[in-house]
Scaffold this motif. Structure first.
Motif, mmCIF file in Angstrom:
data_model
loop_
_atom_site.group_PDB
_atom_site.id
_atom_site.type_symbol
_atom_site.label_atom_id
_atom_site.label_comp_id
_atom_site.label_asym_id
_atom_site.label_seq_id
_atom_site.Cartn_x
_atom_site.Cartn_y
_atom_site.Cartn_z
ATOM 1 N N ARG A 187 0.857 -1.191 0.000
ATOM 2 C CA ARG A 187 0.000 0.000 0.000
ATOM 3 C C ARG A 187 0.891 1.238 0.000
ATOM 4 O O ARG A 187 2.107 1.147 0.115
ATOM 5 C CB ARG A 187 -0.905 0.022 1.232
ATOM 6 C CG ARG A 187 -0.133 0.113 2.533
ATOM 7 C CD ARG A 187 -1.058 -0.089 3.716
ATOM 8 N NE ARG A 187 -0.399 0.169 4.999
ATOM 9 C CZ ARG A 187 0.387 -0.681 5.635
ATOM 10 N NH1 ARG A 187 0.634 -1.866 5.109
ATOM 11 N NH2 ARG A 187 0.933 -0.365 6.799
ATOM 12 N N VAL A 207 -0.728 -8.815 -3.552
ATOM 13 C CA VAL A 207 -2.004 -8.759 -2.843
ATOM 14 C C VAL A 207 -1.926 -7.534 -1.951
ATOM 15 O O VAL A 207 -1.117 -7.483 -1.020
ATOM 16 C CB VAL A 207 -2.231 -10.027 -1.997
ATOM 17 C CG1 VAL A 207 -3.520 -9.894 -1.179
ATOM 18 C CG2 VAL A 207 -2.289 -11.270 -2.871
ATOM 19 N N THR A 208 -2.694 -6.522 -2.258
ATOM 20 C CA THR A 208 -2.634 -5.288 -1.483
ATOM 21 C C THR A 208 -3.384 -5.447 -0.167
ATOM 22 O O THR A 208 -4.154 -6.401 0.025
ATOM 23 C CB THR A 208 -3.241 -4.118 -2.258
ATOM 24 O OG1 THR A 208 -4.662 -4.343 -2.404
ATOM 25 C CG2 THR A 208 -2.608 -3.975 -3.646
ATOM 26 N N SER A 209 -3.179 -4.497 0.733
ATOM 27 C CA SER A 209 -3.950 -4.530 1.980
ATOM 28 C C SER A 209 -5.433 -4.340 1.693
ATOM 29 O O SER A 209 -6.291 -4.906 2.388
ATOM 30 C CB SER A 209 -3.447 -3.459 2.954
ATOM 31 O OG SER A 209 -3.554 -2.166 2.394
ATOM 32 N N ASP A 211 -6.926 -5.501 -0.970
ATOM 33 C CA ASP A 211 -7.372 -6.825 -1.425
ATOM 34 C C ASP A 211 -7.735 -7.713 -0.237
ATOM 35 O O ASP A 211 -8.732 -8.449 -0.272
ATOM 36 C CB ASP A 211 -6.278 -7.518 -2.238
ATOM 37 C CG ASP A 211 -6.032 -6.867 -3.581
ATOM 38 O OD1 ASP A 211 -6.958 -6.238 -4.122
ATOM 39 O OD2 ASP A 211 -4.897 -6.993 -4.091
ATOM 40 N N ARG A 214 -11.118 -6.602 0.986
ATOM 41 C CA ARG A 214 -12.247 -6.864 0.089
ATOM 42 C C ARG A 214 -12.467 -8.357 -0.152
ATOM 43 O O ARG A 214 -13.607 -8.830 -0.190
ATOM 44 C CB ARG A 214 -12.012 -6.157 -1.249
ATOM 45 C CG ARG A 214 -12.051 -4.636 -1.152
ATOM 46 C CD ARG A 214 -12.095 -3.988 -2.524
ATOM 47 N NE ARG A 214 -12.233 -2.547 -2.402
ATOM 48 C CZ ARG A 214 -11.225 -1.678 -2.508
ATOM 49 N NH1 ARG A 214 -10.003 -2.122 -2.740
ATOM 50 N NH2 ARG A 214 -11.438 -0.385 -2.383
ATOM 51 N N LEU A 215 -11.378 -9.103 -0.316
ATOM 52 C CA LEU A 215 -11.501 -10.518 -0.635
ATOM 53 C C LEU A 215 -11.711 -11.389 0.596
ATOM 54 O O LEU A 215 -12.367 -12.420 0.540
ATOM 55 C CB LEU A 215 -10.255 -11.005 -1.379
ATOM 56 C CG LEU A 215 -9.967 -10.364 -2.733
ATOM 57 C CD1 LEU A 215 -8.621 -10.849 -3.264
ATOM 58 C CD2 LEU A 215 -11.083 -10.684 -3.723
ATOM 59 N N VAL A 220 -7.577 -14.897 0.096
ATOM 60 C CA VAL A 220 -6.163 -14.543 -0.029
ATOM 61 C C VAL A 220 -5.284 -15.765 0.204
ATOM 62 O O VAL A 220 -4.328 -16.015 -0.540
ATOM 63 C CB VAL A 220 -5.804 -13.406 0.951
ATOM 64 C CG1 VAL A 220 -4.292 -13.220 1.040
ATOM 65 C CG2 VAL A 220 -6.479 -12.112 0.522
ATOM 66 N N ARG A 223 -5.261 -17.948 -2.826
ATOM 67 C CA ARG A 223 -4.439 -17.366 -3.890
ATOM 68 C C ARG A 223 -2.957 -17.596 -3.614
ATOM 69 O O ARG A 223 -2.197 -17.961 -4.518
ATOM 70 C CB ARG A 223 -4.739 -15.870 -4.012
ATOM 71 C CG ARG A 223 -3.965 -15.171 -5.111
ATOM 72 C CD ARG A 223 -4.280 -13.688 -5.183
ATOM 73 N NE ARG A 223 -5.658 -13.424 -5.545
ATOM 74 C CZ ARG A 223 -6.133 -12.195 -5.794
ATOM 75 N NH1 ARG A 223 -5.331 -11.143 -5.695
ATOM 76 N NH2 ARG A 223 -7.392 -12.028 -6.131
#
Length: 322
Positions: A187, A207-209, A211, A214-215, A220, A223
């Protein structure tokens, strides 16, 4: 009944009494062998903003006094499942980054032998020599890098070895399996969009913070597990992956980070992967409030130790004192 030597019994000796080894475990010179070694490297000469991570290992060990022998999230007694010891601290040159890197490369590998290392930093410069030592034993490894920042920049002020460059150097040196790399928690502002383009060229996924928010943790984890597969895996955690509300004591804080709960649950989701080592970096206690950051880092290290205790091992060589 395990034949391993575990922590000091808190029912007999209060937690605030005695030396602050990690989780009150025995020192390496008090046992005949080790499966997992918790090693401190108090070094922060590679930082670009606020210094102080050289005092991180001591703060993490102090915070780890409250850790207990059973991990309910992973359903394991890590200190019974494996012989875990505190390996003390490596003494490295605070005035010469290249010399410090050479020392860590040489001594971390020699100390570990057939054991796995969980390293308490220190700044993120240290991950490069630790990856050198790991790759010397396992070949190029998969990497999950938890951080607010990419740490794949080329240099600062013309210096190629800093806490912002270790994973670029690791790719260039062939230490990493470029089909199995991912940053988690990224981020904040960058110098240019080219930073992302370069990072993708090195093979990293991101994978952002946001993400994670939201996911959700389960998506995560799925993934990440798909990305690393069954390759030997190294996990590197910069504590600034956490939001400053959860980890104020770090050198380069960024707003909008993960919670400590999210980080720990993602780590626990890695059970069953081929974890071979890991580190927890960038705890700077001078900026910490009430030990919040050190406590989070102690739990991260405990989860890495627990995951390693669950990882089948061929056996560890006898250890020697330092």
């Amino acid at each position: 009944m395990s034949g391993n030597i575990g922590p000091v019994d808190a029912g007999r000796v209060p937690r605030y009494v005695g030396p602050a080894t990690f989780a009150r475990l025995p020192r390496i010179d008090q046992v005949g062998r080790a499966d997992v070694i918790v090693l401190g490297i108090p070094f922060d000469s590679g930082v670009s903003f606020r210094p102080g991570a050289r005092f991180g290992p001591a703060a993490i060990r102090e915070a780890s006094r409250l850790l207990r022998p059973y991990h309910p999230g992973l359903d394991v007694e890590p200190f019974a499942a494996a012989q875990v010891v505190d390996g003390g601290d490596l003494a490295v040159n605070p005035f010469d980054i290249a010399a410090a890197i050479d020392t860590v490369t040489r001594e971390a590998g020699a100390l570990a032998g057939d054991a796995a290392l969980v390293v308490l930093g220190g700044d993120h410069t240290l991950s490069l020599p630790l990856l050198r030592a790991t790759a010397a034993r396992h070949g190029p490894v998969a990497l999950l890098h938890f951080d607010a920042h990419l740490d794949t920049w080329d240099s600062y002020f013309g210096v190629p070895y800093t806490h912002g460059t270790p994973f670029r150097r690791a790719v260039e040196e062939g230490l990493l399996d470029t089909d199995a790399l991912c940053h988690v928690g990224i981020r904040g502002p960058l110098y240019a969009k080219a930073d992302l383009d370069n990072d993708a060229r090195f093979g990293f996924g991101i994978v952002t913070s946001a993400d994670v928010m939201r996911l959700g943790v389960d998506a995560v984890v799925a993934r990440l597990r798909e990305r690393v597969g069954d390759r030997p895996l190294y996990v590197s955690v910069d504590i600034d992956v956490l939001d400053p509300a959860h980890a104020p004591g770090t050198g380069t804080p960024e707003a909008g980070g993960m919670t400590s709960r999210e980080l720990l649950e993602i780590l626990r989701g890695l059970r069953g992967t081929r974890l071979v080592g890991g580190d927890v970096m960038e705890v700077a206690p001078a900026y910490d409030h009430a030990g919040i950051t050190a406590t989070a880092a102690a739990h991260v290290a405990y989860d890495l130790v627990s995951l390693l205790a669950l990882t089948p091992r061929a056996g560890a060589a006898p250890t020697t004192g330092t």
